[in-house]
Design an enzyme around this catalytic site. Structure first.
Site, PDB file in Angstrom:
ATOM      1  N   ILE A 170       0.693  -1.220   0.041  1.00  0.00           N
ATOM      2  CA  ILE A 170       0.072   0.155   0.115  1.00  0.00           C
ATOM      3  C   ILE A 170       0.911   1.234  -0.156  1.00  0.00           C
ATOM      4  O   ILE A 170       0.414   2.246  -0.677  1.00  0.00           O
ATOM      5  CB  ILE A 170      -0.915   0.089   1.188  1.00  0.00           C
ATOM      6  N   THR A 220       5.270   2.686   0.665  1.00  0.00           N
ATOM      7  CA  THR A 220       6.506   2.559   1.304  1.00  0.00           C
ATOM      8  C   THR A 220       7.105   3.920   1.668  1.00  0.00           C
ATOM      9  O   THR A 220       7.067   4.752   0.679  1.00  0.00           O
ATOM     10  CB  THR A 220       7.450   2.021  -0.022  1.00  0.00           C
ATOM     11  N   GLY A 221       7.218   4.256   2.907  1.00  0.00           N
ATOM     12  CA  GLY A 221       7.589   5.156   3.573  1.00  0.00           C
ATOM     13  C   GLY A 221       9.076   5.206   3.541  1.00  0.00           C
ATOM     14  O   GLY A 221       9.851   4.245   3.293  1.00  0.00           O
ATOM     15  N   GLU A 269      10.283   4.992   6.736  1.00  0.00           N
ATOM     16  CA  GLU A 269      10.512   4.177   7.861  1.00  0.00           C
ATOM     17  C   GLU A 269       9.734   3.031   7.776  1.00  0.00           C
ATOM     18  O   GLU A 269       9.976   2.002   8.464  1.00  0.00           O
ATOM     19  CB  GLU A 269      10.427   4.923   9.142  1.00  0.00           C
ATOM     20  N   SER A 270       8.754   2.676   7.158  1.00  0.00           N
ATOM     21  CA  SER A 270       7.851   1.515   7.049  1.00  0.00           C
ATOM     22  C   SER A 270       7.561   1.317   5.767  1.00  0.00           C
ATOM     23  O   SER A 270       7.193   1.865   4.603  1.00  0.00           O
ATOM     24  CB  SER A 270       6.670   1.774   7.947  1.00  0.00           C
ATOM     25  N   VAL A 309       4.023  -0.774   4.068  1.00  0.00           N
ATOM     26  CA  VAL A 309       2.711  -1.305   4.539  1.00  0.00           C
ATOM     27  C   VAL A 309       2.173  -1.991   3.421  1.00  0.00           C
ATOM     28  O   VAL A 309       2.125  -1.552   2.214  1.00  0.00           O
ATOM     29  CB  VAL A 309       1.672   0.014   5.001  1.00  0.00           C
ATOM     30  N   LYS A 345       2.254  -3.492   8.834  1.00  0.00           N
ATOM     31  CA  LYS A 345       3.231  -2.517   8.717  1.00  0.00           C
ATOM     32  C   LYS A 345       4.871  -3.174   9.055  1.00  0.00           C
ATOM     33  O   LYS A 345       4.810  -3.686  10.078  1.00  0.00           O
ATOM     34  CB  LYS A 345       2.634  -1.335   9.702  1.00  0.00           C
ATOM     35  N   ASP A 359       3.084  13.219  15.676  1.00  0.00           N
ATOM     36  CA  ASP A 359       3.145  13.392  13.925  1.00  0.00           C
ATOM     37  C   ASP A 359       1.712  13.593  13.537  1.00  0.00           C
ATOM     38  O   ASP A 359       1.403  13.072  12.377  1.00  0.00           O
ATOM     39  CB  ASP A 359       3.883  12.086  13.565  1.00  0.00           C
TER      40      ASP A 359
END
Ligand code: ADP
Ligand code: MN
Length: 495
Positions: free
Chosen positions: A238, A240-241, A243-244, A246, A268, A384
């Protein structure tokens, strides 16, 4: 092109300066390596992990998967034997203890040290034994100086242990090998250049996969979840950040009766590449809930701690009735929760959705409410909060992404809250909600504090003064100031 033909010799024309340039040398080296190790990972479209088709590019993972299959078959065989022997007999024997896969213990991990084991830190090299400052040991004619050939040779051998772990040094110490300085230095030089070379290759490998998916260990973890039946299918990524990553998955069957796996789940995966996490230290280092642990942990464990923190925070929010994902399970750095959205389509972020002015107003009041609940009932500051971490689903706002959330008494907790208030306030004021409080009013409304400064700078200064006061209070009295909780009691601490 014929694979046996003569290699394509492209002649490069460049100046002497270019030839000498290190940059160019590096590029050529990389090119060469690229040719030697072509990237095979052409990621197939379609489901990510279904249990049948799975990327098997890692030999280790393949072996582990085969072992798991074997163990399962073995267990099934045991069960059949058990049934045959027991028949209709009233007294039965059990082969339980001979099983290979224990449903509740399916990752009693072979390869990983776990949480509690903080005595041994694999990242820290052992201190080399030193010769005292005076430069010699012993007395009279037994004296040995630091230049002694034998001692020095042994020490050099021992120092080899400090080379990169991939560098095979053998059991030099066991053999009482004595290396001369010259040999040692040559080896050291070689080890370093090897290390640099393999680091470059490694980096490339990691970048190519981190984009689309995850490292083999994480894949195995995900595979286990599907294999164990907890998840039906992992359909795809879903988000890609930094830090994670998903993923979306369809839920399967729970191993225990009382627990229900949601029909759709979000997985996650906290990234195990550390660079991005370094700048998050301040969130967790000063969080007293994690104080005792932080100093002893290695980076991998710190990342698991983020996942753990997200789980605890989500649970608190769930208990307070705040709309947020429900925790399904936490395995190492992988957190499975309920999916906000439907039919694989995640709910849109507040920043991406266009709401009617009526819904906008509704969303605002809901968020105001949630922020107060979060602060008073969950004893948390999101830290955040913005239109990026709020989803619009089912006609209301859902809060996500709470791994960095802290308690209000965190040394920077109030600053984080103020930042949250600024984001929320600005978003809704720009969005045309006339009733939206400004950031300072919002801060007071959420925290119940009464900071009177009428401009940003003074307000910020007062916040910092409060935080400092609380810190001093903690230092002197071992507990927090009572003003942080609504009823005068110290904040509830439930872990
Ligand atoms: P990050 O730290 O990478 O921002 P988030 O928890 O915000 O991690 O997740 C990244 C994105 O993944 C979110 O913006 C959202 O679109 C999606 N996402 C995360 N959790 C869920 C969930 N439970 N249901 C649906 N989508 C989710
Ligand atoms: Mn996010």
């Amino acid at each position: 092109q014929c694979p046996w033909g003569a290699p394509n010799t492209t002649s490069i024309s460049c100046s002497l300066a270019d030839v000498m340039s290190e940059q160019l040398a590096k590029e050529l080296q990389l090119e060469e390596e690229n040719a030697a190790f072509p990237e095979v990972v052409a990621v197939a479209e379609g489901p990510f992990i279904t249990g049948e088709d799975i990327d098997t590019s890692s030999d280790l993972m393949l072996a582990q998967m085969l072992q798991m299959e074997f163990d399962r078959e073995y267990d099934a065989q045991l069960r059949r034997e058990e049934r045959k022997i027991n028949g209709d007999s009233k007294v039965s024997i059990s082969f339980e203890n001979f099983r290979k896969v224990h449903p509740y213990d399916s990752d009693s991990s072979e390869d990983e040290v776990d949480w509690q084991d903080t005595r041994h830190d694999p990242y820290r090299a052992d201190k080399p034994t030193t010769t005292p400052r005076k430069g010699f040991i012993g007395k009279g004619k037994d004296i040995t100086t630091k230049h002694d050939e034998v001692v020095c040779g042994r020490k050099n051998t021992a120092r080899m242990e400090n080379f990169a772990p991939e560098f095979q040094v053998g059991d030099g110490i066991g053999m009482d090998l004595k290396l001369s300085n010259q040999v040692f230095n040559a080896l050291k030089q070689h080890a370093y250049s090897e290390e640099r070379r393999s680091a470059r290759l490694h980096e490339k490998k990691e970048h190519s996969t981190a984009e689309k998916a995850v490292d083999p260990k994480t894949r195995l973890l995900l595979y286990k979840m599907v294999n164990g039946g907890m998840l039906e299918t992992i359909t795809g990524c879903i988000s890609t950040g930094k830090e994670s990553v998903v993923f979306h998955a369809y839920g399967g069957q729970s191993a225990t009766e009382d627990k229900v796996i949601p029909p759709e789940c979000a997985i996650k995966v906290f990234k195990t590449t550390l660079n991005e996490f370094k700048n998050r230290d301040k969130y967790i280092k000063d969080d007293y809930r994690f104080k005792d642990r932080f100093s002893k942990l290695n980076p991998r464990k710190i990342i698991r701690m983020w996942a753990e923190k997200e789980m605890h925070n989500l649970t608190r929010m769930q208990d307070a009735g705040i709309p947020c994902p429900q925790v399904v399970i936490l395995k190492k750095h992988v957190l499975v929760m309920s999916f906000i959205g439907q039919d694989q389509v995640p709910a849109p972020k507040l920043k991406d959705v266009t709401l009617s002015s009526e819904d906008m107003k509704k969303a605002y009041y809901q968020i105001l409410n949630m922020m107060q609940q979060l602060y008073k009932e969950c004893n948390l500051v999101h830290a955040d909060l913005s239109e990026y971490n709020m989803l619009w689903h089912d006609g209301k706002v859902w809060l996500i992404d709470v791994s960095q959330s802290v308690e209000p008494t965190h040394p920077h907790g109030l600053e984080f809250l103020f930042r949250d208030c600024r984001n929320v306030s600005q978003f809704f004021q720009k969005g045309g909600v006339a009733e939206a409080l400004n950031e300072r009013e919002l801060f007071n409304a959420v925290s119940g504090l009464n900071i009177t400064a009428d401009n940003e700078v003074d307000f910020q200064a007062e916040i910092e003064a409060l935080e400092k006061m609380n810190e001093d209070h903690v230092q002197n009295h071992g507990k927090k100031l009572s003003m942080f909780s609504s009823d005068g009691d110290p904040p509830i601490y439930d872990e």
